[in-house]
Design a protein around this motif. Structure first.
Motif, short mmCIF file in Angstrom:
data_model
loop_
_atom_site.label_atom_id
_atom_site.label_comp_id
_atom_site.label_asym_id
_atom_site.label_seq_id
_atom_site.Cartn_x
_atom_site.Cartn_y
_atom_site.Cartn_z
N LEU A 45 0.73 -1.18 0.18
CA LEU A 45 0.02 0.07 -0.36
C LEU A 45 0.87 1.18 0.16
O LEU A 45 1.85 1.28 0.72
N GLU A 46 0.50 2.38 -0.80
CA GLU A 46 1.19 3.28 -0.76
C GLU A 46 1.08 4.35 0.55
O GLU A 46 -0.19 4.14 0.84
N PHE A 47 2.03 4.85 1.10
CA PHE A 47 1.79 5.74 2.49
C PHE A 47 2.67 6.79 2.25
O PHE A 47 3.57 7.01 1.40
N PHE A 48 2.33 7.90 3.40
CA PHE A 48 3.20 8.80 3.39
C PHE A 48 3.18 8.99 4.85
O PHE A 48 2.15 9.25 5.51
N LYS A 49 4.39 9.55 5.35
CA LYS A 49 4.75 10.02 6.64
C LYS A 49 4.81 11.64 6.80
O LYS A 49 5.38 12.21 6.16
N GLY A 50 3.90 12.38 7.60
CA GLY A 50 4.03 13.64 7.92
C GLY A 50 3.75 13.95 9.47
O GLY A 50 3.91 13.08 10.20
N ASP A 51 3.45 15.11 9.52
CA ASP A 51 3.33 15.59 11.03
C ASP A 51 2.03 14.89 11.68
O ASP A 51 0.93 14.42 11.28
N LEU A 52 2.37 14.46 13.17
CA LEU A 52 1.53 13.86 14.03
C LEU A 52 0.24 14.68 14.39
O LEU A 52 -0.79 13.95 14.00
N SER A 111 -3.56 18.59 8.96
CA SER A 111 -3.73 19.72 7.88
C SER A 111 -2.46 19.69 7.01
O SER A 111 -2.34 19.77 5.80
N LYS A 112 -1.22 19.98 7.85
CA LYS A 112 0.07 20.04 7.47
C LYS A 112 0.58 18.65 6.75
O LYS A 112 1.32 18.87 5.63
N ARG A 113 -0.02 17.58 7.21
CA ARG A 113 0.50 16.35 6.61
C ARG A 113 -0.29 16.33 5.42
O ARG A 113 0.43 15.68 4.25
N PHE A 114 -1.59 16.61 5.17
CA PHE A 114 -2.10 16.66 4.00
C PHE A 114 -1.74 17.49 2.97
O PHE A 114 -1.47 17.12 1.90
N LYS A 115 -1.32 18.70 3.33
CA LYS A 115 -0.55 19.78 2.62
C LYS A 115 0.67 19.34 1.97
O LYS A 115 0.64 19.46 0.96
N THR A 116 1.65 18.56 2.86
CA THR A 116 2.95 18.32 2.14
C THR A 116 2.52 17.20 1.33
O THR A 116 3.48 16.98 0.32
N LEU A 117 1.55 16.17 1.64
CA LEU A 117 1.40 15.19 0.76
C LEU A 117 1.04 15.64 -0.58
O LEU A 117 1.29 14.97 -1.72
N LEU A 118 -0.15 16.51 -0.72
CA LEU A 118 -0.30 17.12 -2.08
C LEU A 118 0.69 17.87 -2.67
O LEU A 118 0.55 17.82 -3.83
N GLU A 119 1.44 18.56 -1.86
CA GLU A 119 2.43 19.35 -2.64
C GLU A 119 3.44 18.41 -3.11
O GLU A 119 4.06 18.59 -4.36
N GLN A 120 3.69 17.23 -2.79
CA GLN A 120 4.67 16.28 -3.32
C GLN A 120 4.11 15.47 -4.45
O GLN A 120 4.82 14.90 -5.03
#
Length: 191
Positions: free
Chosen positions: A66-73, A77-86
């Motif tokens: 499964l594709e995953f992304f690790k960001g702010d805990l 909203s910042k986790r989603f922002k970073t995921l979308l920007e990448q």
């Protein structure tokens, strides 16, 4: 359409619930399997955190391809922002699903995606106000609209809940899908 499933291990009421077994399968896998039945979702990404607790989710994703992304805990909203920007070359909009919704109805998801594509709101939701049961919560958000506004998320609730800011400010072009009967008092999520 991209589906982003937010998942973390540190639930306050039921720690580790996203990987708890429901009838022999981890809850997160049940969510993903239901979303994979959709005819309109092209990609599913598990959005987890960089917390050491969430390494279990990362390992689960690797094991299940499964594709995953690790960001702010804490700042989801910042986790989603970073995921979308990448991944901005790929996504005009995204579907947000919670990992504690193992009974999410892919037919309802597809219906909402079709309406979103036809009506083109900034946000399509079925929780503002809620008439569907908890665990059937669907939010589809225009990516550029989200990215433009995310820096304005100043309250802790805005950062923790991806759409809280928009509902709090009562933004225009939020399309709410209502059920024929009000089932908001039913709970189909693991909470």
């Amino acid at each position: 359409m991209i589906a982003i499933v937010q998942a973390r291990m540190n639930s306050k009421r039921l720690p580790g619930k996203v990987l708890r077994s429901i009838n022999g399968k981890p809850m997160l896998l049940r969510v993903v399997e239901n979303l994979k039945k959709s005819l309109l979702i092209k990609k599913i990404i598990i959005a987890t955190s960089k917390s050491s607790e969430d390494i279990k989710i990362e390992n689960f994703c690797k094991k299940n391809k499964l594709e995953f992304f690790k960001g702010d805990l804490k700042n989801v909203s910042k986790r989603f922002k970073t995921l979308l920007e990448q991944n901005k070359h790929y996504h005009n909009s995204f579907l947000r699903i919670s990992s504690d919704s193992p009974l999410i109805d892919y037919k309802l998801v597809d219906r909402c995606i079709r309406i979103f594509k036809k009506k083109k709101p900034n946000i399509l939701t079925n929780v503002f106000p809620r008439t569907f049961p908890k665990g059937q919560s669907i939010e589809i958000i225009n990516s550029s609209f989200f990215l433009k506004n995310q820096p304005k998320f100043i309250l802790p609730q805005d950062r923790e809940h991806v759409t809280h800011f928009f509902y709090r400010k009562k933004f225009k072009k939020i399309l709410n899908i209502r059920n024929q009967k009000n089932y908001s008092n039913f709970n189909m999520c693991v909470d």
